[in-house]
Design a protein around this motif. Structure first.
Motif, PDB file in Angstrom:
ATOM      1  N   UNK A 240       0.835  -1.195   0.000  1.00 54.78           N
ATOM      2  CA  UNK A 240       0.000   0.000   0.000  1.00 54.78           C
ATOM      3  C   UNK A 240       0.869   1.244   0.000  1.00 54.78           C
ATOM      4  N   UNK A 241       1.963   1.209   0.757  1.00 51.25           N
ATOM      5  CA  UNK A 241       2.857   2.356   0.849  1.00 51.25           C
ATOM      6  C   UNK A 241       3.451   2.706  -0.517  1.00 51.25           C
ATOM      7  N   UNK A 242       3.947   1.691  -1.223  1.00 53.16           N
ATOM      8  CA  UNK A 242       4.559   1.943  -2.526  1.00 53.16           C
ATOM      9  C   UNK A 242       3.531   2.424  -3.543  1.00 53.16           C
ATOM     10  N   UNK A 243       2.310   1.897  -3.463  1.00 51.84           N
ATOM     11  CA  UNK A 243       1.269   2.355  -4.378  1.00 51.84           C
ATOM     12  C   UNK A 243       0.922   3.816  -4.106  1.00 51.84           C
ATOM     13  N   UNK A 244       0.940   4.211  -2.836  1.00 48.67           N
ATOM     14  CA  UNK A 244       0.688   5.625  -2.525  1.00 48.67           C
ATOM     15  C   UNK A 244       1.797   6.515  -3.086  1.00 48.67           C
ATOM     16  N   UNK A 245       3.040   6.038  -3.033  1.00 47.69           N
ATOM     17  CA  UNK A 245       4.130   6.823  -3.632  1.00 47.69           C
ATOM     18  C   UNK A 245       3.931   6.952  -5.135  1.00 47.69           C
ATOM     19  N   UNK A 246       3.527   5.860  -5.779  1.00 46.84           N
ATOM     20  CA  UNK A 246       3.240   5.921  -7.211  1.00 46.84           C
ATOM     21  C   UNK A 246       2.050   6.825  -7.502  1.00 46.84           C
ATOM     22  N   UNK A 247       1.211   7.008  -6.485  1.00 45.24           N
ATOM     23  CA  UNK A 247       0.059   7.888  -6.630  1.00 45.24           C
ATOM     24  C   UNK A 247       0.336   9.324  -6.261  1.00 45.24           C
TER      25      UNK A 247
END
Length: 555
Positions: A330-337
């Motif tokens: 979830x953390x990495x997806x938020x960074x990509x977001x």
């Protein structure tokens, strides 16, 4: 929570002979390196049973500073498969000293999903990297020695392509001049160093099937050209026999265990951003013949490691994967977001949904190979139910199950749901594996196919001379080789700052290199370096022995 090294140090390890026995190997079929690691002998490898397990590839979204945990997931999944009654073996790569003392850290997993002995694995292990470094640099020394003693092969010193290697990040060695100091030191010429994991010898060790194949591949290495532009090989120099001797023991895969005492083969270590990013063919084949399920990983995101695993390793070794696991957090997806690292702790469902574009691109690419996909949501304690639900809903719309896995905190028991989902995918016989391009496709078209279909680039742009070089290699009989693209791991593009799922960009090809022994063409793109540098504050500054003589600072 204890640190990774504290957890690993407290592990109750079984004698390595017991781990070997679980694979059906007797004491005479392994070469112990102490009590907790061993090599499987060449004789044992030649006599393995005629059995073929199912191959499961673990890959991931593009890496971010937030972390993805691909190796941790690989280990946790392997432990979970054994917990639910499956005979499973883990296959991963060895750690390079460069990243360990730089910024990446170790390569043994983390938390309660680790392979031990962690300290040995992240340092010198069984000496494989030293052997590869020595074999590579022996060839370098023999090239300069041949020129010094008369240059009977008429090698053009301006066209020597073989560099030297060292297993450390050292930017000062990227471009050097050798032969300084007078006539007795040889002829002066410009050359440089790559990191050992980028060595063609590393690639050869990871793709060779036995000692005879190893020597044949080493002999085919093209080290440069004569004044008449004819290729000169390692066998022309007379180095292939001695190089094989140095690599004899290194070619034998290393057997170790997880924290839960399950077998793991750790062998080879090419980086996926500058090489083909997979553990050895020998280790993978051995595990498939000794287990019902083999969990292996490919380096960095699926655009690099998985693509090379499928189009290079599987092509060369005839491997047929049964399923792919794409790891995301979830953390990495938020960074990509678009969320900054400092703000990752706050719930942001919108950013998660936006970041899922990166995950979706990897899923679509893997499905394009005809392989069933399962998404592993590597759980962090700050993940909220709404954020996890957003990922699962996104994946469901693509026809993919996304499973929360808590292996880091709980070990194998925390990955049992993931294991069941993976077994369902692997046993469904839904895999219809197909390669991205054919052997017959021209080299330039192979590069373009990867760039447009995997990276979603609009076009490729080559430096002067690149296309002419590719055509020359085709005329010399190398046109059927696959291509190994070296580019940043942080983006689908060649721009490391371009996160998410960019499309319509240009892939800049800076240089191409022939790896005739390994059997592929290396395509260097953008600013990627085959010799990394250390960060401003390298991890080496924190690594030391404490008052008890124990290592501190490894992670």
């Amino acid at each position: 929570m204890k640190t990774d090294i504290e957890i690993a140090r407290a592990a109750v390890k079984r004698p390595i002979a017991q781990i070997a026995a679980r694979l059906g190997l007797g004491p005479d079929q392994i070469l112990p390196y102490g009590h907790d690691k061993a090599k499987i002998t060449h004789d044992a490898l030649a006599a393995l049973p005629d059995h073929q397990g199912r191959l499961i590839l673990v890959t991931a979204i593009n890496p971010t500073p937030a972390g993805e945990g691909k190796t941790t997931t690989t280990v946790g999944l392997g432990d979970a498969l054994n917990r639910i009654g499956k005979r499973a073996t883990i296959c991963i790569r060895e750690a390079s000293l460069g990243p360990n003392f730089g910024m990446k850290g170790g390569a043994a997993g983390g938390g309660m999903a680790q392979i031990v002995p962690m300290e040995d694995m992240n340092l010198h292990f069984t000496g494989d990297f030293h052997a590869i470094t020595s074999a590579h640099n022996l060839l370098s020394a023999m090239i300069d020695n041949h020129i010094y003693w008369g240059n009977a092969l008429d090698i053009d010193t301006r066209r020597i392509t073989w560099r030297r290697v060292v297993d450390m990040n050292d930017r000062a060695l990227r471009d050097i001049t050798v032969g300084l100091g007078g006539v007795s030191n040889g002829f002066t010429r410009q050359t440089g160093f790559d990191i050992t994991v980028a060595s063609e010898v590393m690639a050869i060790l990871c793709l060779a099937t036995d000692l005879a194949d190893l020597q044949a591949r080493l002999g085919q290495i093209v080290i440069g050209y004569t004044r008449d532009r004819a290729p000169v090989t390692a066998s022309d120099i007379g180095a292939d026999g001695a190089m094989t001797v140095l690599l004899r023991d290194a070619l034998q895969p290393n057997l170790v265990q997880t924290l839960e005492n399950n077998p793991a083969l750790v062998h080879g270590g090419p980086f996926a951003n500058i090489a083909h990013g997979c553990n050895s063919v020998i280790a993978t084949r051995a595990a498939l013949r000794l287990s019902d399920y083999v969990v292996t990983e490919a380096g960095f995101g699926a655009d690099l490691g998985a693509q090379k695993f499928l189009d290079i390793k599987c092509r060369k070794a005839g491997l047929m994967p049964s399923a792919v696991v794409v790891v995301a957090t979830v953390r990495a997806l938020k960074m990509n977001g678009g969320v900054a690292r400092a703000d990752l702790g706050a719930e942001n469902v919108v950013a998660v949904r936006n970041g899922c574009a990166n995950l979706g691109r990897h899923i679509e690419n893997m499905q394009g190979y005809g392989l069933p996909v399962v998404v592993a949501i590597n759980h962090f304690t700050a993940d909220t139910d709404a954020e996890i639900a957003a990922v699962q809903e996104y994946c469901a719309a693509l026809g993919v199950q996304a499973v929360v896995s808590r292996h880091w905190a709980e070990g194998g028991v925390g990955a049992e749901d993931l294991a069941r989902a993976v077994i369902a995918a692997a046993d469904s016989d839904a895999a219809d594996f197909r390669l991205l391009y054919s052997d017959e496709m021209p080299l330039w078209d192979k590069i373009e196919t990867i760039a447009t279909r995997i990276y979603r680039a609009a076009r490729i742009e080559a430096a002067p001379g690149v296309q002419a070089q590719l055509q020359a290699w085709e005329q010399a009989g190398h046109g059927n080789l696959p291509v190994c693209i070296a580019k940043t791991q942080y983006s689908f593009s060649a721009d490391p700052d371009l996160r998410g799922a960019p499309q319509g960009h240009t892939l800049p090809v800076r240089e191409v290199r022939l790896s005739a022994g390994a059997g592929f063409i290396v395509v260097i793109c953008g600013q990627i370096m085959t010799m990394p540098g250390l960060p401003r504050v390298p991890a080496a500054e924190s690594i030391r022995l404490n008052d008890l003589g124990l290592v501190e600072g490894l992670f």
